[in-house]
Scaffold this motif. Sequence first.
Motif, short mmCIF file in Angstrom:
data_model
loop_
_atom_site.label_atom_id
_atom_site.label_comp_id
_atom_site.label_asym_id
_atom_site.label_seq_id
_atom_site.Cartn_x
_atom_site.Cartn_y
_atom_site.Cartn_z
N GLU A 71 3.73 0.06 -11.25
CA GLU A 71 4.52 -1.10 -10.85
C GLU A 71 5.74 -0.67 -10.04
O GLU A 71 6.40 0.32 -10.36
CB GLU A 71 5.00 -1.87 -12.08
CG GLU A 71 5.86 -3.07 -11.73
CD GLU A 71 6.37 -3.85 -12.93
OE1 GLU A 71 6.86 -4.97 -12.74
OE2 GLU A 71 6.28 -3.32 -14.07
N HIS B 220 7.92 -8.37 0.35
CA HIS B 220 8.03 -9.38 -0.71
C HIS B 220 8.57 -10.69 -0.14
O HIS B 220 8.00 -11.76 -0.35
CB HIS B 220 8.93 -8.83 -1.83
CG HIS B 220 9.62 -9.84 -2.68
ND1 HIS B 220 9.00 -10.50 -3.71
CD2 HIS B 220 10.90 -10.28 -2.67
CE1 HIS B 220 9.86 -11.31 -4.30
NE2 HIS B 220 11.02 -11.20 -3.68
N TYR C 191 3.78 -12.60 -7.90
CA TYR C 191 5.00 -13.40 -7.76
C TYR C 191 5.06 -14.40 -8.90
O TYR C 191 4.05 -15.05 -9.20
CB TYR C 191 5.00 -14.13 -6.41
CG TYR C 191 6.20 -15.03 -6.22
CD1 TYR C 191 7.42 -14.48 -5.84
CD2 TYR C 191 6.11 -16.39 -6.42
CE1 TYR C 191 8.53 -15.29 -5.67
CE2 TYR C 191 7.21 -17.20 -6.25
CZ TYR C 191 8.42 -16.64 -5.87
OH TYR C 191 9.53 -17.46 -5.71
N GLY D 67 9.15 -10.83 -8.34
CA GLY D 67 7.80 -10.35 -8.11
C GLY D 67 7.76 -8.84 -8.27
O GLY D 67 8.80 -8.19 -8.36
N SER D 68 6.57 -8.31 -8.27
CA SER D 68 6.37 -6.86 -8.32
C SER D 68 5.16 -6.51 -7.49
O SER D 68 4.22 -7.30 -7.37
CB SER D 68 6.12 -6.38 -9.76
OG SER D 68 7.29 -6.30 -10.50
N PHE D 69 5.20 -5.31 -6.93
CA PHE D 69 4.03 -4.73 -6.30
C PHE D 69 3.43 -3.74 -7.27
O PHE D 69 4.13 -3.18 -8.12
CB PHE D 69 4.42 -3.99 -5.00
CG PHE D 69 4.70 -4.91 -3.86
CD1 PHE D 69 3.67 -5.45 -3.10
CD2 PHE D 69 6.00 -5.24 -3.52
CE1 PHE D 69 3.93 -6.29 -2.03
CE2 PHE D 69 6.27 -6.08 -2.46
CZ PHE D 69 5.24 -6.61 -1.71
N THR E 95 -1.05 -14.07 -7.97
CA THR E 95 -1.48 -12.71 -7.68
C THR E 95 -2.12 -12.65 -6.29
O THR E 95 -2.94 -13.50 -5.95
CB THR E 95 -2.48 -12.24 -8.75
OG1 THR E 95 -1.87 -12.37 -10.04
CG2 THR E 95 -2.89 -10.79 -8.52
N LEU F 118 9.43 -2.53 0.95
CA LEU F 118 8.60 -3.42 0.13
C LEU F 118 9.33 -4.73 -0.16
O LEU F 118 8.70 -5.78 -0.27
CB LEU F 118 8.20 -2.74 -1.18
CG LEU F 118 7.04 -1.77 -1.11
CD1 LEU F 118 6.83 -1.10 -2.46
CD2 LEU F 118 5.76 -2.45 -0.65
N MET G 17 11.72 -1.95 -5.10
CA MET G 17 11.15 -2.30 -3.80
C MET G 17 11.99 -1.84 -2.62
O MET G 17 11.46 -1.35 -1.63
CB MET G 17 10.95 -3.82 -3.70
CG MET G 17 9.83 -4.37 -4.48
SD MET G 17 9.73 -6.16 -4.16
CE MET G 17 8.84 -6.68 -5.59
N VAL H 154 -2.96 -10.90 3.42
CA VAL H 154 -2.49 -11.16 2.06
C VAL H 154 -3.33 -12.31 1.52
O VAL H 154 -3.23 -13.44 1.99
CB VAL H 154 -0.99 -11.53 2.05
CG1 VAL H 154 -0.50 -11.74 0.63
CG2 VAL H 154 -0.17 -10.46 2.76
N TYR I 106 0.27 -7.65 -5.24
CA TYR I 106 1.58 -8.29 -5.34
C TYR I 106 1.48 -9.45 -6.33
O TYR I 106 0.55 -10.26 -6.23
CB TYR I 106 2.02 -8.81 -3.97
CG TYR I 106 3.28 -9.63 -3.97
CD1 TYR I 106 4.51 -9.04 -4.24
CD2 TYR I 106 3.25 -10.98 -3.70
CE1 TYR I 106 5.68 -9.78 -4.24
CE2 TYR I 106 4.41 -11.72 -3.69
CZ TYR I 106 5.62 -11.13 -3.97
OH TYR I 106 6.77 -11.88 -3.96
#
Length: 179
Positions: free
Chosen positions: A60, A31, A96, A46-48, A103, A27, A76, A7, A94
Amino acid sequence: MVYKFRVILDNEDDVFRDIAILSDDTLEDLHNAIFNSFGFDGMEVGSFYTCDDTWNQEDEISLFDTGDVLGEQKIMSDYQLADILDKENTKIIYVYDFINMWTFLVELASIEEISVGAIYPETIFSHGEMPEDSGEKIFESDMEQENYNEFEDDLDDDDLDMFESDNNFEDFGFEENWN
């Protein structure tokens, strides 16, 4: 199976974490592992984002359902890691904290057998210190503003005079109160 991810913080500084997590974890579990390994307090969302091999952002996958119809959007916790990541599809983005836009580029580095006695998820390697801020991100609207500023710089005073607010619309060939 155990998925081992690298990551990488998308920043000028060299900051990354290696995380081992079970392939049937979600996910949302990833996260949580990411924000914990980078020292965030977990108070932000957050989003992936799925992406192609060159990190071009696609769909997304958010932490919470933000759709118009509750339950229509998958989140997620609905995705096991093995559902979207495998030997052919190894990359995901990812983000946050949508104010600071931290990012991360998340890449599946290996798929291994479970180690007896290991507790997952686990941060197995840590490199670099988190910077104070996420750095400047350039978005399309910012680029449009830069292009506007370049256009504005090309105008001379005579060009700008016609935009003065003297409300003399006769010079433009139409009436002020046309309707």
